[in-house]
Design a protein around this motif. Structure first.
Motif, PDB file in Angstrom:
ATOM      1  N   LEU A  93       0.711  -1.067   0.136  1.00 47.88           N
ATOM      2  CA  LEU A  93       0.105   0.033  -0.205  1.00 47.88           C
ATOM      3  C   LEU A  93       0.813   1.329  -0.087  1.00 47.88           C
ATOM      4  CD1 LEU A  93      -3.035   0.646  -0.106  1.00 47.88           C
ATOM      5  CD2 LEU A  93      -2.831   0.765   2.490  1.00 47.88           C
ATOM      6  N   ASP A  94       2.146   1.120   0.477  1.00 47.63           N
ATOM      7  CA  ASP A  94       2.963   2.253   0.619  1.00 47.63           C
ATOM      8  C   ASP A  94       3.593   2.599  -0.673  1.00 47.63           C
ATOM      9  OD1 ASP A  94       4.480   4.386   2.105  1.00 47.63           O
ATOM     10  OD2 ASP A  94       6.224   3.055   1.442  1.00 47.63           O
ATOM     11  N   ARG A  95       4.002   1.456  -1.196  1.00 46.14           N
ATOM     12  CA  ARG A  95       4.459   1.698  -2.729  1.00 46.14           C
ATOM     13  C   ARG A  95       3.503   2.024  -3.642  1.00 46.14           C
ATOM     14  NH1 ARG A  95       9.872   1.599  -3.309  1.00 46.14           N
ATOM     15  NH2 ARG A  95      10.973  -0.025  -2.179  1.00 46.14           N
ATOM     16  N   LEU A  96       2.238   1.864  -3.569  1.00 48.33           N
ATOM     17  CA  LEU A  96       1.141   2.145  -4.211  1.00 48.33           C
ATOM     18  C   LEU A  96       0.670   3.842  -4.092  1.00 48.33           C
ATOM     19  CD1 LEU A  96      -0.822   1.075  -6.610  1.00 48.33           C
ATOM     20  CD2 LEU A  96      -2.583   0.694  -4.603  1.00 48.33           C
ATOM     21  N   LEU A  97       0.645   4.127  -2.762  1.00 44.62           N
ATOM     22  CA  LEU A  97      -0.087   5.418  -2.418  1.00 44.62           C
ATOM     23  C   LEU A  97       1.041   6.390  -2.009  1.00 44.62           C
ATOM     24  CD1 LEU A  97      -3.223   4.313  -0.817  1.00 44.62           C
ATOM     25  CD2 LEU A  97      -3.055   4.986  -3.240  1.00 44.62           C
ATOM     26  N   GLY A  98       2.288   5.909  -1.358  1.00 42.11           N
ATOM     27  CA  GLY A  98       3.286   6.900  -0.607  1.00 42.11           C
ATOM     28  C   GLY A  98       4.707   6.942  -1.418  1.00 42.11           C
ATOM     29  N   ALA A  99       5.223   5.727  -1.050  1.00 43.05           N
ATOM     30  CA  ALA A  99       6.745   6.054  -1.703  1.00 43.05           C
ATOM     31  C   ALA A  99       6.733   5.955  -2.990  1.00 43.05           C
ATOM     32  CB  ALA A  99       7.750   4.879  -0.994  1.00 43.05           C
ATOM     33  N   GLY A 105      15.455   8.916 -12.610  1.00 49.29           N
ATOM     34  CA  GLY A 105      15.375   9.668 -11.251  1.00 49.29           C
ATOM     35  C   GLY A 105      14.263  10.284 -11.131  1.00 49.29           C
ATOM     36  N   THR A 106      13.165   9.574 -11.281  1.00 52.99           N
ATOM     37  CA  THR A 106      11.839  10.220 -11.118  1.00 52.99           C
ATOM     38  C   THR A 106      11.032   9.274 -10.204  1.00 52.99           C
ATOM     39  OG1 THR A 106      11.862  11.187 -13.382  1.00 52.99           O
ATOM     40  CG2 THR A 106       9.414  10.887 -12.111  1.00 52.99           C
ATOM     41  N   THR A 107      10.080   9.640  -9.209  1.00 50.27           N
ATOM     42  CA  THR A 107       9.509   8.872  -8.442  1.00 50.27           C
ATOM     43  C   THR A 107       8.158   8.781  -9.073  1.00 50.27           C
ATOM     44  OG1 THR A 107      11.069   9.343  -6.398  1.00 50.27           O
ATOM     45  CG2 THR A 107       8.604   8.292  -6.278  1.00 50.27           C
ATOM     46  N   VAL A 108       7.651   7.538  -9.340  1.00 46.88           N
ATOM     47  CA  VAL A 108       6.191   7.281  -9.914  1.00 46.88           C
ATOM     48  C   VAL A 108       5.441   6.881  -8.734  1.00 46.88           C
ATOM     49  CG1 VAL A 108       5.014   6.452 -11.530  1.00 46.88           C
ATOM     50  CG2 VAL A 108       7.168   7.176 -12.335  1.00 46.88           C
ATOM     51  N   VAL A 109       4.098   7.603  -8.377  1.00 47.13           N
ATOM     52  CA  VAL A 109       3.371   7.135  -7.302  1.00 47.13           C
ATOM     53  C   VAL A 109       2.264   6.890  -8.040  1.00 47.13           C
ATOM     54  CG1 VAL A 109       2.163   7.561  -5.169  1.00 47.13           C
ATOM     55  CG2 VAL A 109       4.616   8.743  -5.627  1.00 47.13           C
ATOM     56  N   PRO A 110       1.817   5.302  -8.267  1.00 48.29           N
ATOM     57  CA  PRO A 110       0.766   4.913  -9.099  1.00 48.29           C
ATOM     58  C   PRO A 110      -0.610   5.354  -8.629  1.00 48.29           C
ATOM     59  CG  PRO A 110       2.068   3.214  -8.733  1.00 48.29           C
ATOM     60  CD  PRO A 110       2.728   4.280  -7.873  1.00 48.29           C
ATOM     61  N   LYS A 112      -1.245   8.411  -6.865  1.00 43.78           N
ATOM     62  CA  LYS A 112      -1.308   9.554  -7.338  1.00 43.78           C
ATOM     63  C   LYS A 112      -1.798  10.010  -8.562  1.00 43.78           C
ATOM     64  CE  LYS A 112       1.321  11.804  -3.549  1.00 43.78           C
ATOM     65  NZ  LYS A 112       2.360  12.777  -3.408  1.00 43.78           N
ATOM     66  N   LEU A 113      -1.252   8.919  -9.700  1.00 38.88           N
ATOM     67  CA  LEU A 113      -1.479   9.161 -10.998  1.00 38.88           C
ATOM     68  C   LEU A 113      -2.676   8.569 -11.239  1.00 38.88           C
ATOM     69  CD1 LEU A 113       1.716   7.424 -12.675  1.00 38.88           C
ATOM     70  CD2 LEU A 113       0.948   9.906 -12.515  1.00 38.88           C
ATOM     71  N   LEU A 114      -3.323   7.604 -10.690  1.00 39.44           N
ATOM     72  CA  LEU A 114      -4.755   7.247 -10.774  1.00 39.44           C
ATOM     73  C   LEU A 114      -5.828   8.440 -10.091  1.00 39.44           C
ATOM     74  CD1 LEU A 114      -4.664   3.335  -9.788  1.00 39.44           C
ATOM     75  CD2 LEU A 114      -4.779   4.494 -12.059  1.00 39.44           C
ATOM     76  N   LEU A 115      -5.288   9.088  -8.979  1.00 39.70           N
ATOM     77  CA  LEU A 115      -6.019  10.186  -8.551  1.00 39.70           C
ATOM     78  C   LEU A 115      -6.096  11.323  -9.486  1.00 39.70           C
ATOM     79  CD1 LEU A 115      -7.388  11.204  -6.069  1.00 39.70           C
ATOM     80  CD2 LEU A 115      -5.241  12.185  -5.248  1.00 39.70           C
ATOM     81  N   GLY A 116      -4.940  11.528 -10.130  1.00 37.49           N
ATOM     82  CA  GLY A 116      -5.002  12.713 -10.771  1.00 37.49           C
ATOM     83  C   GLY A 116      -5.890  12.501 -12.393  1.00 37.49           C
ATOM     84  N   LEU A 117      -5.932  11.172 -12.744  1.00 42.20           N
ATOM     85  CA  LEU A 117      -6.711  10.807 -13.812  1.00 42.20           C
ATOM     86  C   LEU A 117      -8.112  10.811 -13.522  1.00 42.20           C
ATOM     87  CD1 LEU A 117      -6.888   9.931 -16.557  1.00 42.20           C
ATOM     88  CD2 LEU A 117      -6.547   7.489 -15.713  1.00 42.20           C
ATOM     89  N   ALA A 118      -8.307  10.347 -12.203  1.00 50.92           N
ATOM     90  CA  ALA A 118      -9.615  10.353 -11.818  1.00 50.92           C
ATOM     91  C   ALA A 118     -10.412  11.834 -11.623  1.00 50.92           C
ATOM     92  CB  ALA A 118     -10.015   9.747 -10.410  1.00 50.92           C
ATOM     93  N   SER A 170      -1.485  18.210 -11.004  1.00 52.67           N
ATOM     94  CA  SER A 170      -1.204  18.704  -9.843  1.00 52.67           C
ATOM     95  C   SER A 170      -1.688  17.485  -8.773  1.00 52.67           C
ATOM     96  CB  SER A 170      -1.815  20.091  -9.112  1.00 52.67           C
ATOM     97  OG  SER A 170      -1.596  20.139  -7.776  1.00 52.67           O
ATOM     98  N   ALA A 171      -2.841  16.897  -9.000  1.00 59.22           N
ATOM     99  CA  ALA A 171      -3.210  15.738  -8.000  1.00 59.22           C
ATOM    100  C   ALA A 171      -2.358  14.613  -8.396  1.00 59.22           C
ATOM    101  CB  ALA A 171      -4.592  15.481  -8.549  1.00 59.22           C
ATOM    102  N   ALA A 172      -2.019  14.416  -9.673  1.00 61.51           N
ATOM    103  CA  ALA A 172      -0.976  13.295  -9.977  1.00 61.51           C
ATOM    104  C   ALA A 172       0.408  13.393  -9.402  1.00 61.51           C
ATOM    105  CB  ALA A 172      -0.900  13.124 -11.485  1.00 61.51           C
ATOM    106  N   GLY A 173       0.663  14.601  -8.750  1.00 57.65           N
ATOM    107  CA  GLY A 173       1.978  14.875  -8.019  1.00 57.65           C
ATOM    108  C   GLY A 173       3.119  15.174  -9.141  1.00 57.65           C
ATOM    109  N   LEU A 174       2.648  15.742 -10.168  1.00 59.95           N
ATOM    110  CA  LEU A 174       3.521  16.471 -10.834  1.00 59.95           C
ATOM    111  C   LEU A 174       3.897  17.876 -10.644  1.00 59.95           C
ATOM    112  CD1 LEU A 174       2.434  14.747 -14.302  1.00 59.95           C
ATOM    113  CD2 LEU A 174       4.167  14.057 -13.101  1.00 59.95           C
ATOM    114  N   ASP A 175       5.282  18.609 -10.653  1.00 63.95           N
ATOM    115  CA  ASP A 175       5.350  19.792 -10.506  1.00 63.95           C
ATOM    116  C   ASP A 175       5.032  20.663 -11.623  1.00 63.95           C
ATOM    117  OD1 ASP A 175       6.390  21.959  -9.784  1.00 63.95           O
ATOM    118  OD2 ASP A 175       8.375  21.245  -8.941  1.00 63.95           O
ATOM    119  N   LEU A 176       4.150  21.465 -11.655  1.00 66.89           N
ATOM    120  CA  LEU A 176       3.751  22.227 -12.682  1.00 66.89           C
ATOM    121  C   LEU A 176       4.830  23.312 -13.066  1.00 66.89           C
ATOM    122  CD1 LEU A 176       0.002  23.234 -11.796  1.00 66.89           C
ATOM    123  CD2 LEU A 176       0.895  21.075 -13.071  1.00 66.89           C
TER     124      LEU A 176
END
Length: 376
Positions: A93-99, A105-110, A112-118, A170-176
């Protein structure tokens, strides 16, 4: 790890897998049912969303994919909890939503990506509904011109789509700010590679603000003509008399000569050209043709409107074999000029025949040169 699994682990995994498959199938069946509007509540929902009969709900497919992407990780987490592997479940769960995961060199949080898409899908769906309500229900109450209402609703759609995209990123965690830097670096290449698209987009905005062409106008540009049905981000859609859709790039409407039959008003002329034999009584012909126009109920007569003169008959050409007369009759609706011209031709033939005047064989040059009005 395997030693920690309960004795019925395989049965539990198969049950969770079966549950996931059943839920996926039910979700897909619900999507298809909503697209078809099978039940009354579905038809009411489609009507509230402003979806035409038989048309699919475009955002529904993306929403279905999103739910599928959320469903299987949640079922995996639930399976780990059922197996009493709480530590592994928490790490998952931490890998999926947190870490998240490191990709280069990029951290991908699945999660947050799903939250941004939603967020993006839900906001776009809401703004599309709001745009339809604004255009069809609320703006008509203001008494604004139909073209102005379409322009306001279209601009609202562009702005809210851009806002929805920024909120989703922004919700997906990307720096605008980083996206802006990258966009700035790529702007030159994009400008050269997509200059036609950008040109059409800017042209579309100019059309919406300046309004030389409005929804509902009958226009002719190049070899295409028809009613303006939609002004979109890249192109304008025309509809011909044969119900054929013609897509014209917005830049063409600004860079070419455009004939707009209804820019200032809807007035027009029904024009009838008649070749008569040499020696035909000109005064009698003029009198009969004027009588035909003056007795037609849809022709504007002299004195009815201050800005329009009445019907007129002109001898426009004398050839070696014929006298070419032209009957020009003003009409209130330019779109009806074709039908009125046809009625005037029939009445003119009858009136001339009653006076003993027959038509001459039309010169080939006249037939090739004359452009008949469009049928109504």
């Amino acid at each position: 790890m395997l030693s920690k699994l309960p004795p019925n682990a395989l049965h539990t995994a198969l049950a969770v897998l079966a549950l996931g498959v059943v839920l996926s199938l039910l979700l897909e069946a619900l999507r298809r049912s909503l697209d078809s509007g099978r039940y009354a509540w579905q038809r009411r929902l489609r009507q509230r969303l402003g979806v035409a009969d038989g048309a699919p709900i475009r955002e529904l497919r993306w929403l279905t994919v999103l739910i599928q992407l959320l469903l299987w990780p949640l079922l995996g987490y639930g399976l780990l909890r059922l197996w009493k592997l709480d530590d592994l479940g928490e790490a998952f769960l931490d890998r999926l939503l947190g870490a998240g995961f490191k990709v280069g060199g990029t951290t991908v949080v699945p999660g947050k990506l799903l939250l941004g898409l939603a967020a993006f899908i839900l906001l776009v769906t809401f703004t599309r509904w709001f745009k339809r309500k604004l255009e069809h229900d609320w703006l008509p109450l203001t008494g604004l011109d139909a073209g102005v209402r379409v322009s306001v609703a279209t601009l609202f759609g562009y702005i809210t789509f851009a806002i929805a995209a920024m909120i989703g990123l922004s919700a997906a965690g990307l720096d605008l700010s980083k996206i802006a830097i990258v966009a700035g670096a790529l702007s030159v290449g994009i400008g050269f590679g997509l200059q036609n698209i950008v040109n059409n987009f800017v042209s579309g905005l100019i059309l919406l603000f300046e309004r030389p062409v409005r929804v509902g106008d009958y226009v002719r540009v190049g070899g295409a003509e028809g009613f303006v049905r939609r002004i979109r981000i890249r192109a304008t859609e025309l509809e011909s008399w044969d119900r054929i859709s013609i897509i014209v790039p917005n830049s063409v409407l600004l860079s070419s000569n455009v004939e707009n039959f209804q820019l200032r008003n809807s007035l027009g002329r029904a024009v009838v050209r008649l070749p008569l034999p040499l020696g035909s009584p000109v005064d009698t012909v003029r009198e009969r043709l004027l009588q035909v126009a003056q007795t037609h109920p849809r022709v504007i007569q002299e004195g009815q409107r201050a800005d329009v003169s009445g019907p007129a008959v002109t001898l426009i050409e004398i050839t070696e074999t014929a006298l070419i007369f032209e009957l020009a009759a003003p009409v209130a609706d330019v779109n009806s000029r074709g039908g009125i011209a046809g009625e005037l031709r029939v009445a003119a033939l009858a009136a001339l025949a009653a006076s003993g005047i027959s038509l001459s064989a039309a010169p080939r040059e006249l037939l090739l040169r004359e452009r008949l009005p469009d049928p109504a």
